[in-house]
Design a protein around this motif. Structure first.
Motif, mmCIF file in Angstrom:
data_model
loop_
_atom_site.group_PDB
_atom_site.id
_atom_site.type_symbol
_atom_site.label_atom_id
_atom_site.label_comp_id
_atom_site.label_asym_id
_atom_site.label_seq_id
_atom_site.Cartn_x
_atom_site.Cartn_y
_atom_site.Cartn_z
ATOM 1 N N TYR A 66 0.840 -1.192 0.000
ATOM 2 C CA TYR A 66 0.000 0.000 0.000
ATOM 3 C C TYR A 66 0.888 1.260 0.000
ATOM 4 C CZ TYR A 66 -3.412 -3.466 1.473
ATOM 5 O OH TYR A 66 -4.212 -4.593 1.554
ATOM 6 N N GLN A 67 0.515 2.224 -0.849
ATOM 7 C CA GLN A 67 1.236 3.507 -0.919
ATOM 8 C C GLN A 67 0.231 4.646 -0.876
ATOM 9 O OE1 GLN A 67 3.456 4.129 -4.496
ATOM 10 N NE2 GLN A 67 4.294 6.095 -3.836
ATOM 11 N N LEU A 68 0.380 5.516 0.111
ATOM 12 C CA LEU A 68 -0.514 6.655 0.261
ATOM 13 C C LEU A 68 -0.050 7.762 -0.685
ATOM 14 C CD1 LEU A 68 -2.996 7.324 1.963
ATOM 15 C CD2 LEU A 68 -1.484 8.453 3.585
ATOM 16 N N LEU A 69 -0.937 8.137 -1.616
ATOM 17 C CA LEU A 69 -0.603 9.153 -2.608
ATOM 18 C C LEU A 69 -1.034 10.543 -2.170
ATOM 19 C CD1 LEU A 69 -1.607 7.211 -5.859
ATOM 20 C CD2 LEU A 69 0.638 7.355 -4.779
ATOM 21 N N ASN A 70 -2.162 10.643 -1.477
ATOM 22 C CA ASN A 70 -2.680 11.927 -1.018
ATOM 23 C C ASN A 70 -3.454 11.707 0.273
ATOM 24 O OD1 ASN A 70 -3.286 14.654 -0.944
ATOM 25 N ND2 ASN A 70 -5.078 14.441 -2.272
ATOM 26 N N PRO A 71 -3.018 12.259 1.414
ATOM 27 C CA PRO A 71 -1.885 13.190 1.565
ATOM 28 C C PRO A 71 -0.546 12.439 1.581
ATOM 29 C CG PRO A 71 -2.892 12.777 3.684
ATOM 30 C CD PRO A 71 -3.747 12.074 2.685
ATOM 31 N N LYS A 72 0.466 13.002 0.937
ATOM 32 C CA LYS A 72 1.762 12.353 0.833
ATOM 33 C C LYS A 72 2.468 12.269 2.177
ATOM 34 C CE LYS A 72 2.532 13.577 -4.012
ATOM 35 N NZ LYS A 72 3.429 14.240 -4.988
ATOM 36 N N THR A 73 2.172 13.227 3.072
ATOM 37 C CA THR A 73 2.870 13.260 4.366
ATOM 38 C C THR A 73 2.296 12.258 5.350
ATOM 39 O OG1 THR A 73 1.385 15.016 5.141
ATOM 40 C CG2 THR A 73 3.432 15.685 4.059
ATOM 41 N N GLU A 74 1.163 11.606 4.996
ATOM 42 C CA GLU A 74 0.480 10.656 5.865
ATOM 43 C C GLU A 74 0.006 11.306 7.159
ATOM 44 O OE1 GLU A 74 2.513 7.026 6.461
ATOM 45 O OE2 GLU A 74 3.028 6.755 4.344
ATOM 46 N N THR A 75 -0.177 12.659 7.127
ATOM 47 C CA THR A 75 -0.722 13.389 8.276
ATOM 48 C C THR A 75 -1.736 14.394 7.775
ATOM 49 O OG1 THR A 75 1.025 15.070 8.208
ATOM 50 C CG2 THR A 75 1.404 13.131 9.619
#
Length: 461
Positions: A349-358
């Motif tokens: 899994y890769q979080l694209l938005n938000p990139k900062t994961e916050t």
């Protein structure tokens, strides 16, 4: 008498008569056991018939096909018993047809033998054959599945069968290949109430449904027949029970999906219009949110799918409460971590938005509660448990203390899912799908209950 015995003509005549008598005795019945004097030894003769002797054929099996060779012949042996009986019992002889040097076409050939003593008379039936040598060809045919559903359990139906592999390679003489009209796998389904899977032998048939003698590769295929109850999709009608907290009113209430599939008899389904007794207790609802409820099974039905649905409840405050809310305090919490729940070891899994994961969140509520609010009291997460490979937009779920409202700059997160190489799993059948629960809300095989529908259910502040 002594005078006659001394007469050499008398002795010669008697010897001739005895010789003639012996010859006639031996040759009156050729199948009787006969003896030949040889000093003090005697040889016994017999006749035996050996049936169903296999015939070996020698030919170019890679490039040609031979027709006209019987599977077996009858062999009649005649000769000394001491040789015949071991030959019959050991059967280490061979009966064969040699076509190695023959061209394509029709030929008249003799059936031969070897490893039989020369002292035995051998007769083969049949002795000669008319054989046809043809060029071997191959062709690929799709496999048609015929399912006999006459004995299927009452109230169930068989869906379209699935065959693997869907095609086979057929080898044979050109004339035989040209006869083929169908390549079929015939399967019987007896008293079945669930999916049936069997290995079925494949046969080739001509236009009159006569079997064609060819080589089929593979000789059998896997046939899977889904057996299900008749089904029907019907809408859900939500009935609210209990009372809301003071100052709150229901703005809207709607299930997702709005329809479920009901399984049962055809007569029951024809009468069923909707499921109108889906109850939700709103006394426990304090803000706009999704509430999971069980779907009741209609009378006479076997089951419903999905068994649970998410009901989106939107609330609004009355005017007096809105006035109080205007005086409420606000607080902004920055860089709250966004966690991914429901991960599978089969995917990356890769979080694209938000990139900062916050994310930053703005909280509105009574100033006393806001003053004591800590970061650990608020949790931001997205559920990736039912996501397949690809890019998805997933609603951001917020857990926040009661009597507080929130606002996010971003209501949905974008995530990329990549399937790991070693985990290539087939989708399960409808009956094998995991039960829809709050922790596992979406069934990937239910089109009306997919990621798109779930993505439309957003938590409300």
């Amino acid at each position: 008498m002594d005078k006659l015995m001394n007469n050499h003509w008398f002795v010669k005549i008697m010897a001739l008569l005895l010789a003639l008598l012996l010859y006639m005795t031996v040759n009156l019945d050729p199948d009787l056991a006969k003896t030949t004097s040889n000093g003090n030894s005697t040889v016994s003769y017999e006749t035996e018939t050996i049936t169903d002797v296999p015939v070996n054929v020698y030919y170019d099996s890679e490039n040609t096909i031979v027709k006209g060779i019987p599977d077996s012949v009858n062999l009649t042996l005649k000769g000394p018993k001491s040789i015949l009986q071991p030959t019959k019992l050991q059967r280490d002889f061979e009966v064969y047809v040699d076509l190695t040097n023959m061209q394509l076409g029709s030929h008249k050939v003799k059936v031969k033998y070897r490893n039989i003593s020369e002292k035995l008379d051998v007769k083969i039936e049949p002795q000669t054959l008319i054989v046809e040598i043809e060029e071997k060809v191959s062709k690929t045919f799709s496999v048609e599945v015929d399912v006999d559903i006459n004995n299927i359990r009452e109230g169930y139906i068989a869906e379209q069968p699935i065959v693997k592999p869907g095609s086979v390679k057929v080898l044979g003489g050109k004339s035989e290949i040209e006869k083929i009209a169908y390549v079929k796998a015939v399967m019987e389904v007896d008293d079945a109430s669930e999916t049936v899977e069997k290995q079925i032998k494949v046969i080739a048939l001509d236009k009159r449904l006569n079997k064609v003698n060819v080589d089929i590769q593979p000789r059998s295929v896997t046939v899977k027949v889904p057996v299900v109850s008749p089904s029907k999709k019907v809408p859900l009608k939500i009935k609210a029970t209990g009372s809301l907290s003071e100052g709150l009113n229901i703005k809207s209430i709607a299930p997702s999906p709005s329809e479920v599939t009901v399984f049962g008899s055809k007569d029951m389904l024809d009468k069923l219009v909707a499921i109108d007794n889906v109850e939700i207790d709103i006394s426990k609802v304090t803000k706009s949110e999704n509430v999971w409820v069980s779907v009741p099974i209609p009378k006479g039905a076997k089951r419903v799918y999905p068994e649970k649905v998410a009901v989106k409840v939107e609330l609004e405050r009355d005017k007096e409460t809105e006035t109080e809310d205007e005086e409420a305090s606000k607080r902004v919490l920055e860089s709250l971590p966004l966690s991914l729940i429901g991960k599978s070891p089969s995917f990356t899994y890769q979080l694209l938005n938000p990139k900062t994961e916050t994310l930053d969140i703005e909280i509105t509520g009574p100033s006393g509660i806001l003053a004591d609010l800590q970061l650990k009291d608020i949790q931001l997460s997205i559920n990736v448990g039912e996501l397949l490979s690809g890019e998805h937009e997933v609603p951001i779920e917020v857990k926040i203390p009661q009597n507080l409202n929130y606002e996010l700059a971003l209501n949905k997160a974008k995530v990329r899912v990549t399937e790991n190489q070693e985990d290539n799993k087939e989708e399960s059948d409808l009956d094998n799908q995991p039960e829809a629960t709050p922790d596992n809300p979406v069934d990937k095989n239910e089109q009306s209950y997919d990621d798109q529908n779930i993505s439309n259910i957003q938590p409300q502040g």
